[in-house]
Write a protein that holds these residues in place. Structure first.
Motif, PDB file in Angstrom:
ATOM      1  N   ALA A  56      44.814  48.603  51.393  1.00  0.00           N
ATOM      2  CA  ALA A  56      44.951  47.836  50.150  1.00  0.00           C
ATOM      3  C   ALA A  56      43.606  47.561  49.472  1.00  0.00           C
ATOM      4  O   ALA A  56      43.483  47.690  48.250  1.00  0.00           O
ATOM      5  N   GLU A  57      42.606  47.184  50.226  1.00  0.00           N
ATOM      6  CA  GLU A  57      41.301  46.877  49.633  1.00  0.00           C
ATOM      7  C   GLU A  57      40.670  48.121  49.006  1.00  0.00           C
ATOM      8  O   GLU A  57      40.084  48.052  47.923  1.00  0.00           O
ATOM      9  N   THR A  58      40.799  49.249  49.685  1.00  0.00           N
ATOM     10  CA  THR A  58      40.249  50.499  49.152  1.00  0.00           C
ATOM     11  C   THR A  58      40.962  50.882  47.860  1.00  0.00           C
ATOM     12  O   THR A  58      40.319  51.263  46.876  1.00  0.00           O
ATOM     13  N   ILE A  59      42.281  50.765  47.860  1.00  0.00           N
ATOM     14  CA  ILE A  59      43.067  51.105  46.664  1.00  0.00           C
ATOM     15  C   ILE A  59      42.707  50.180  45.514  1.00  0.00           C
ATOM     16  O   ILE A  59      42.524  50.621  44.371  1.00  0.00           O
ATOM     17  N   GLU A  60      42.572  48.894  45.822  1.00  0.00           N
ATOM     18  CA  GLU A  60      42.225  47.932  44.769  1.00  0.00           C
ATOM     19  C   GLU A  60      40.867  48.245  44.158  1.00  0.00           C
ATOM     20  O   GLU A  60      40.698  48.213  42.936  1.00  0.00           O
ATOM     21  N   SER A  61      39.883  48.572  44.981  1.00  0.00           N
ATOM     22  CA  SER A  61      38.558  48.890  44.441  1.00  0.00           C
ATOM     23  C   SER A  61      38.584  50.178  43.623  1.00  0.00           C
ATOM     24  O   SER A  61      37.913  50.278  42.595  1.00  0.00           O
ATOM     25  N   ILE A  62      39.376  51.168  44.055  1.00  0.00           N
ATOM     26  CA  ILE A  62      39.495  52.401  43.272  1.00  0.00           C
ATOM     27  C   ILE A  62      40.109  52.104  41.910  1.00  0.00           C
ATOM     28  O   ILE A  62      39.649  52.608  40.874  1.00  0.00           O
ATOM     29  N   LEU A  63      41.136  51.262  41.882  1.00  0.00           N
ATOM     30  CA  LEU A  63      41.793  50.932  40.616  1.00  0.00           C
ATOM     31  C   LEU A  63      40.860  50.169  39.678  1.00  0.00           C
ATOM     32  O   LEU A  63      40.792  50.442  38.479  1.00  0.00           O
ATOM     33  N   TRP A  64      40.114  49.190  40.228  1.00  0.00           N
ATOM     34  CA  TRP A  64      39.183  48.439  39.392  1.00  0.00           C
ATOM     35  C   TRP A  64      38.071  49.349  38.872  1.00  0.00           C
ATOM     36  O   TRP A  64      37.641  49.213  37.722  1.00  0.00           O
ATOM     37  N   ASN A  65      37.583  50.260  39.711  1.00  0.00           N
ATOM     38  CA  ASN A  65      36.529  51.183  39.275  1.00  0.00           C
ATOM     39  C   ASN A  65      37.031  52.183  38.239  1.00  0.00           C
ATOM     40  O   ASN A  65      36.230  52.786  37.530  1.00  0.00           O
ATOM     41  N   SER A  66      38.336  52.370  38.173  1.00  0.00           N
ATOM     42  CA  SER A  66      38.935  53.274  37.188  1.00  0.00           C
ATOM     43  C   SER A  66      39.381  52.528  35.932  1.00  0.00           C
ATOM     44  O   SER A  66      40.217  53.019  35.182  1.00  0.00           O
ATOM     45  N   PHE A  67      38.847  51.335  35.731  1.00  0.00           N
ATOM     46  CA  PHE A  67      39.074  50.535  34.525  1.00  0.00           C
ATOM     47  C   PHE A  67      40.533  50.104  34.366  1.00  0.00           C
ATOM     48  O   PHE A  67      41.105  50.198  33.267  1.00  0.00           O
ATOM     49  N   ALA A  68      41.124  49.595  35.427  1.00  0.00           N
ATOM     50  CA  ALA A  68      42.459  49.020  35.327  1.00  0.00           C
ATOM     51  C   ALA A  68      42.371  47.722  34.530  1.00  0.00           C
ATOM     52  O   ALA A  68      41.384  46.997  34.602  1.00  0.00           O
ATOM     53  N   ILE A  69      43.411  47.418  33.788  1.00  0.00           N
ATOM     54  CA  ILE A  69      43.433  46.161  33.031  1.00  0.00           C
ATOM     55  C   ILE A  69      43.752  45.006  33.972  1.00  0.00           C
ATOM     56  O   ILE A  69      43.199  43.924  33.848  1.00  0.00           O
TER      57      ILE A  69
END
Length: 152
Positions: free
Chosen positions: A133-146
Motif C-alpha cells: 500500500a505505501e509503495t502504491i500510494e507513493s507511486i500515485l502521488w508521484n504521478s500527480f494524483a489529485i
C-alpha cells in the motif's frame, strides 16, 4: 486492501499504471473508471434549501441608497419634490446594481468557473496487499494524483 485515487486525463495516469504493473501489481487488480462531469449549468437563484453564498442584491442596495440620496437632494429643485425623486432614484439605483451583479455572475464568473481548478476525470481503484500500500500510494502521488485514499 484497496487504494483509491483520482486523476485528470493526462499521460501521467498511464505512466502510473505501467509503473504499478512493473512493481508486481497484476493488471486484473487495477480498475480505471472514467467520471462523467457535470454538464448542466449551476442555478443562478438560490432556494430556501440551497445557497451558494453569493448574493445578487448587494450592489443594488448600495446603489439604491446612493441614488436615493442624490435624487432627494436634486428633488428639492424639481416639481415632484424630494420624496418622489428619492424613491425614483432608489428604484433606478437598485435596477442598475442588479443588472451589474447579473452581468458579473452570468458572464464574468462563468468564464472563471470553466477555466479555474482541476477536475477529477478518472478514478483508479487498486486491490493490493497491505505491505504494498505505501509503495502504491507513493507511486500515485508521484504521478500527480489529485487525491489518494486507502481502505482496509
Amino acid at each position: 486492501m484497496q487504494v483509491f485515487s483520482t486523476f485528470e486525463t493526462t499521460g501521467y495516469l498511464e505512466l502510473a499504471i505501467s509503473t504499478l504493473e512493473k512493481k508486481g501489481i497484476k493488471r486484473e487488480s487495477i480498475y480505471v473508471v472514467p467520471l462523467d462531469n457535470r454538464t448542466a449549468d449551476r442555478r443562478l437563484f438560490d432556494s430556501i434549501h440551497r445557497s451558494d453564498g453569493t448574493t445578487l442584491i448587494d450592489i443594488g442596495m448600495a446603489l439604491a441608497t446612493a441614488f436615493s440620496v442624490i435624487g432627494a437632494s436634486i428633488g428639492f429643485k424639481l416639481s415632484w419634490g424630494p420624496i418622489y425623486w428619492g424613491l425614483i432614484g432608489a428604484v433606478v439605483g437598485f435596477v442598475v446594481g442588479l443588472a451589474i451583479r447579473l452581468f458579473i455572475e452570468m458572464v464574468l464568473k462563468k468564464r472563471k468557473r470553466v477555466l479555474k481548478g482541476k477536475y477529477s476525470d478518472i478514478i483508479v481503484i487498486i486491490d493490493c496487499e497491505e505491505s504494498q500500500a505505501e509503495t502504491i500510494e507513493s507511486i500515485l502521488w508521484n504521478s500527480f494524483a489529485i487525491g489518494v485514499a486507502k481502505v482496509k
